[in-house]
Motif scaffolding. Structure first.
Motif, mmCIF file in Angstrom:
data_model
loop_
_atom_site.group_PDB
_atom_site.id
_atom_site.type_symbol
_atom_site.label_atom_id
_atom_site.label_comp_id
_atom_site.label_asym_id
_atom_site.label_seq_id
_atom_site.Cartn_x
_atom_site.Cartn_y
_atom_site.Cartn_z
ATOM 1 N N ILE A 179 93.997 -16.386 -91.434
ATOM 2 C CA ILE A 179 92.594 -16.789 -91.240
ATOM 3 C C ILE A 179 92.463 -18.310 -91.291
ATOM 4 O O ILE A 179 91.757 -18.913 -90.469
ATOM 5 C CB ILE A 179 91.698 -16.121 -92.294
ATOM 6 C CG1 ILE A 179 91.589 -14.614 -92.001
ATOM 7 C CG2 ILE A 179 90.307 -16.747 -92.297
ATOM 8 C CD1 ILE A 179 90.839 -13.833 -93.051
ATOM 9 N N VAL A 180 93.156 -18.941 -92.256
ATOM 10 C CA VAL A 180 93.136 -20.409 -92.318
ATOM 11 C C VAL A 180 93.720 -20.992 -91.031
ATOM 12 O O VAL A 180 93.196 -21.963 -90.469
ATOM 13 C CB VAL A 180 93.925 -20.910 -93.549
ATOM 14 C CG1 VAL A 180 94.031 -22.438 -93.522
ATOM 15 C CG2 VAL A 180 93.249 -20.465 -94.828
ATOM 16 N N ILE A 199 93.692 -19.581 -88.114
ATOM 17 C CA ILE A 199 92.730 -19.337 -87.032
ATOM 18 C C ILE A 199 91.587 -20.345 -87.090
ATOM 19 O O ILE A 199 91.164 -20.900 -86.062
ATOM 20 C CB ILE A 199 92.183 -17.899 -87.119
ATOM 21 C CG1 ILE A 199 93.276 -16.897 -86.743
ATOM 22 C CG2 ILE A 199 90.982 -17.721 -86.207
ATOM 23 C CD1 ILE A 199 92.882 -15.466 -86.997
ATOM 24 N N LEU A 200 91.066 -20.595 -88.302
ATOM 25 C CA LEU A 200 89.981 -21.582 -88.434
ATOM 26 C C LEU A 200 90.440 -22.964 -87.969
ATOM 27 O O LEU A 200 89.691 -23.679 -87.295
ATOM 28 C CB LEU A 200 89.512 -21.641 -89.888
ATOM 29 C CG LEU A 200 88.768 -20.396 -90.402
ATOM 30 C CD1 LEU A 200 88.459 -20.526 -91.888
ATOM 31 C CD2 LEU A 200 87.492 -20.170 -89.602
ATOM 32 N N SER A 201 91.678 -23.316 -88.330
ATOM 33 C CA SER A 201 92.222 -24.596 -87.867
ATOM 34 C C SER A 201 92.319 -24.616 -86.348
ATOM 35 O O SER A 201 92.012 -25.626 -85.705
ATOM 36 C CB SER A 201 93.610 -24.828 -88.483
ATOM 37 O OG SER A 201 93.551 -24.858 -89.890
ATOM 38 N N SER A 202 92.725 -23.485 -85.777
ATOM 39 C CA SER A 202 92.847 -23.383 -84.325
ATOM 40 C C SER A 202 91.483 -23.485 -83.651
ATOM 41 O O SER A 202 91.344 -24.109 -82.585
ATOM 42 C CB SER A 202 93.528 -22.060 -83.967
ATOM 43 O OG SER A 202 93.612 -21.915 -82.572
ATOM 44 N N MET A 203 90.468 -22.885 -84.278
ATOM 45 C CA MET A 203 89.117 -22.938 -83.696
ATOM 46 C C MET A 203 88.566 -24.360 -83.718
ATOM 47 O O MET A 203 87.938 -24.809 -82.749
ATOM 48 C CB MET A 203 88.195 -21.985 -84.458
ATOM 49 C CG MET A 203 88.538 -20.510 -84.251
ATOM 50 S SD MET A 203 87.557 -19.384 -85.266
ATOM 51 C CE MET A 203 85.956 -19.544 -84.488
ATOM 52 N N LEU A 204 88.821 -25.077 -84.826
ATOM 53 C CA LEU A 204 88.383 -26.473 -84.887
ATOM 54 C C LEU A 204 89.147 -27.319 -83.876
ATOM 55 O O LEU A 204 88.574 -28.216 -83.233
ATOM 56 C CB LEU A 204 88.586 -27.017 -86.305
ATOM 57 C CG LEU A 204 87.626 -26.449 -87.359
ATOM 58 C CD1 LEU A 204 88.064 -26.856 -88.759
ATOM 59 C CD2 LEU A 204 86.199 -26.918 -87.079
ATOM 60 N N PHE A 206 94.412 -30.698 -87.166
ATOM 61 C CA PHE A 206 94.159 -29.255 -87.118
ATOM 62 C C PHE A 206 95.296 -28.496 -86.426
ATOM 63 O O PHE A 206 95.550 -27.336 -86.739
ATOM 64 C CB PHE A 206 92.816 -28.975 -86.433
ATOM 65 C CG PHE A 206 91.634 -29.389 -87.269
ATOM 66 C CD1 PHE A 206 91.406 -28.791 -88.507
ATOM 67 C CD2 PHE A 206 90.766 -30.370 -86.827
ATOM 68 C CE1 PHE A 206 90.323 -29.179 -89.281
ATOM 69 C CE2 PHE A 206 89.682 -30.755 -87.601
ATOM 70 C CZ PHE A 206 89.456 -30.162 -88.835
ATOM 71 N N ASN A 255 97.238 -25.521 -88.187
ATOM 72 C CA ASN A 255 97.360 -24.229 -87.511
ATOM 73 C C ASN A 255 98.812 -23.761 -87.485
ATOM 74 O O ASN A 255 99.118 -22.616 -87.826
ATOM 75 C CB ASN A 255 96.822 -24.365 -86.084
ATOM 76 C CG ASN A 255 97.103 -23.129 -85.244
ATOM 77 O OD1 ASN A 255 96.877 -22.006 -85.671
ATOM 78 N ND2 ASN A 255 97.620 -23.343 -84.051
ATOM 79 N N ARG A 314 91.153 -17.177 -81.156
ATOM 80 C CA ARG A 314 91.064 -18.550 -80.662
ATOM 81 C C ARG A 314 90.708 -18.588 -79.183
ATOM 82 O O ARG A 314 89.874 -19.385 -78.745
ATOM 83 C CB ARG A 314 92.399 -19.264 -80.898
ATOM 84 C CG ARG A 314 92.401 -20.711 -80.421
ATOM 85 C CD ARG A 314 93.789 -21.306 -80.490
ATOM 86 N NE ARG A 314 94.700 -20.675 -79.542
ATOM 87 C CZ ARG A 314 94.762 -21.003 -78.249
ATOM 88 N NH1 ARG A 314 93.966 -21.937 -77.758
ATOM 89 N NH2 ARG A 314 95.614 -20.393 -77.447
ATOM 90 N N PHE A 343 87.091 -17.715 -78.650
ATOM 91 C CA PHE A 343 86.255 -18.860 -79.007
ATOM 92 C C PHE A 343 86.296 -19.923 -77.915
ATOM 93 O O PHE A 343 85.258 -20.492 -77.533
ATOM 94 C CB PHE A 343 86.753 -19.438 -80.335
ATOM 95 C CG PHE A 343 85.949 -20.595 -80.847
ATOM 96 C CD1 PHE A 343 84.622 -20.441 -81.239
ATOM 97 C CD2 PHE A 343 86.520 -21.864 -80.935
ATOM 98 C CE1 PHE A 343 83.885 -21.511 -81.711
ATOM 99 C CE2 PHE A 343 85.782 -22.939 -81.415
ATOM 100 C CZ PHE A 343 84.460 -22.770 -81.802
#
Length: 608
Positions: free
Chosen positions: A28-29, A31-36, A99, A103, A166, A169
């Motif tokens: 999840i961390v 993925i969040l890095s990938s989204m940013l 990021f 990721n 990702r 998004f």
């Protein structure tokens, strides 16, 4: 006795969730890095479009850029200092770098955590499966599932499944920006997406069976390799290298041909995807150019739109790859789920050793329904006595031993220890009470001392040495350079057959169980050593209930009672003298064996 349990019947999705425990947070961390990272990446075309239209050109600003430009001193100030735009892009790129690192780090760490959990869970579960399951599945295929299939799942989760979020998004951001630029052109770009996704789904449905077949045949290939590596001495001894090589080559060619067919299908899929993507880009370039000529679209917006489309086409094709590779991952999950859904044996807790007479009451057993191996077997082994079992090949001797240790459950009838039904005795208790020495003794690639103590790791060196003495192994060990610290090699390759059997005997004796079962485990020992071992057992293990299975009359003739198995039934029972007087199967075996080697005849005369 053979109660089996499996608390959860895993679906493929449920099994994946189970394996992800411990690594899901890391993913999840990541993925969040990938989204940013994706968000900052999608802002760059907007900055470029603004620079082309409003900084280098004279197009009026719109949206969020109005407030940002005012905060930076106005559009004229930026036009005079274009380096400010470059600095903004560098800042965005720096954030993307941070990021991207985050990721990659968390994604790889999650992948290793996932692999560790899968390996541990599979190995632990297989260890708890009953012997009947082990007998029905090839070792090579099990290894292939635990390695190749596990890698397939890990690669899918790490490289594709969590990228799906990702990609989704990115697609949403790209489409939003594209529709804000020009609705008509965005609609044309979006119209091609269902075609690519739909084609990918069609491919998935057609590829599933082919991937499954490839996985199954890889398991066969692994089995061939495993059998040849473990049985290399037999192959060399009989000069079967060419035969085994040709057999492996035939399977390898067949396995390769299956993958060639799959790759042809994949080539068609990616060629078609490339064609659709190129057609989409061609349509956008043509229509976008017309819009630019008509003044409906600015040059900067057209460049930004092309950039967003390029961002979107790659992920859409990657989405197709994810869907297509889903078939491989689904096959791998299905094959691993077959292992994880197999019922475990309820091992229970050790309640202490059992004691008392062993009673077989009309016991029947069959591996396959309708093909009995034992039929109506009944006998009693009083505590502290020795039972000898003799019979021809296939008469059911080894099966009877497996029933004694609870490795299999009787199909019908009843087995009791001290009046207690074996089905009510936890395996943990039974196997701490019954020591079994198999004919084919498995020796680990460790030292001789470690092999002897493997069933009782807390035993002292004195007990190890004493067990070796009872098994008549000490003389051989003393002849080795490193003594008990001699490493015997894989499967005990440096030991003779008789030495392996005596290591197994010592390994069982060190446990000091009240019941000991010899499953033809003196077959590779010469008759003189055989007699010495039995003499040592009688002296050192007085009071132990002993079952001796053998083809050799001299090994069982001193037993308190002897049963003769024939066709899965007890054909004769009694002492050595009684069976000789009965003039039946036992007498015929005795006459045949006594007519052969002089050392055996001498042994009988000496009453050993």
């Amino acid at each position: 006795m053979h109660k089996q349990i499996n608390k959860t019947e895993y679906t493929n999705a449920g099994l994946l969730v189970y394996f992800l425990k411990g690594s899901l947070g890391l993913f999840i961390v990541g993925i969040l890095s990938s989204m940013l990272l994706t968000f900052f990446n999608t802002t760059i075309p907007k900055v470029i479009a603004f620079t082309i239209d409003s900084v280098l050109g004279d197009e009026p600003m719109s949206g969020i850029f109005v407030g940002i430009v005012r905060a930076m001193g106005g559009i004229e100030h930026i036009k005079e200092n274009v380096w400010i735009v470059a600095l903004v892009i560098i800042g965005i790129a720096s954030a993307m770098l941070i990021f991207r690192y985050s990721n990659i780090y968390f994604n790889n760490r999650a992948n290793q955590t996932l692999m560790r959990r899968m390996r541990n869970e599979l190995f632990s579960h297989i260890q708890r499966l009953p012997l009947s399951w082990q007998a029905q599945n090839n070792t090579g295929d099990i290894i292939q599932r635990c390695t190749s299939d596990a890698d397939t799942i890990s690669n899918f989760v790490t490289n594709q499944l969590f990228q799906f979020v990702r990609i989704t998004f990115l697609l949403v951001l790209s489409l939003v920006f594209m529709f804000t630029i020009n609705v008509k052109l965005a609609a044309i770009a979006f119209a091609f997406m269902p075609v690519i996704v739909g084609y990918s789904v069609w491919y998935f449905l057609h590829a599933f069976k082919r991937f499954k077949k490839c996985d199954e045949e890889e398991g066969v290939l692994s089995t061939y390799a495993q059998e040849n590596l473990t049985g290399v001495r037999v192959i060399r001894a009989f000069g079967r290298e060419r035969y085994e090589r040709d057999k492996f080559d035939k399977q390898n060619v067949y396995y390769t041909s299956l993958w060639v067919r799959v790759l042809k299908l994949m080539s068609s899929f990616w060629t078609a995807s490339d064609f659709i993507a190129a057609l989409q880009l061609l349509c956008i370039v043509i229509v976008g150019t017309v819009f630019c000529i008509d003044g409906e679209l600015s040059t900067g917006d057209f460049v930004a739109f092309i950039s967003y489309n390029a961002m979107m086409v790659g992920p859409v094709r990657e989405l197709g790859r994810i869907i297509s590779n889903l078939s491989k991952a689904n096959v791998a999950l299905t094959r691993i789920a077959e292992i994880m859904n197999a019922d475990e044996e309820v091992y229970g807790i050790n309640e202490g050793v059992v004691s008392g007479d062993i009673v077989f009451d009309n016991v029947c057993f069959e591996y396959e329904k309708g093909k009995p191996v034992l039929s109506g077997v009944s006998f009693v082994i009083p505590q502290g006595t020795t039972l000898g079992i003799i019979g021809g090949t296939g008469s059911g001797k080894s099966t009877l031993v497996a029933l004694l240790d609870g490795l299999y459950s009787a199909t019908d009838g009843r087995i009791t220890y001290g009046g207690r039904d074996i089905k009510d005795i936890p395996p943990a208790t039974l196997r701490k009470s019954v020591g079994v020495i198999l004919q084919e003794s498995y020796i680990y690639s460790r030292t001789i001392g470690e092999n002897i103590a493997i069933a009782a790791a807390d035993e002292s060196n004195e007990n190890i040495v004493r067990a070796a003495e009872i098994a008549c192994l000490d003389g051989n060990i003393d002849g080795f350079v490193n003594g008990y610290d001699t490493v015997v090699g894989e499967r005990g390759v440096t030991l003779s057959g008789g030495q392996k059997q005596r290591v197994a005997i010592a390994r069982t004796l060190i446990r000091k169980t009240p019941y000991i079962v010899f499953d033809d485990s003196l077959s590779a020992v010469d008759s003189d050593t055989d007699a010495k071992i039995r003499h040592n057992l009688k002296t050192e293990c007085a009071g132990t209930t002993t079952v001796i299975v053998s083809h050799r009359i001299t090994t069982v003739m001193r037993a308190d009672n002897i049963i003769v198995l024939d066709g899965g039934r007890v054909a004769e029972s009694g002492s050595h003298d009684d069976l000789l007087a009965a003039d039946g199967i036992y007498k015929r075996i005795y006459d045949l064996q006594m007519s052969l080697p002089e050392d055996i005849i001498e042994e009988v005369k000496n009453g050993r």
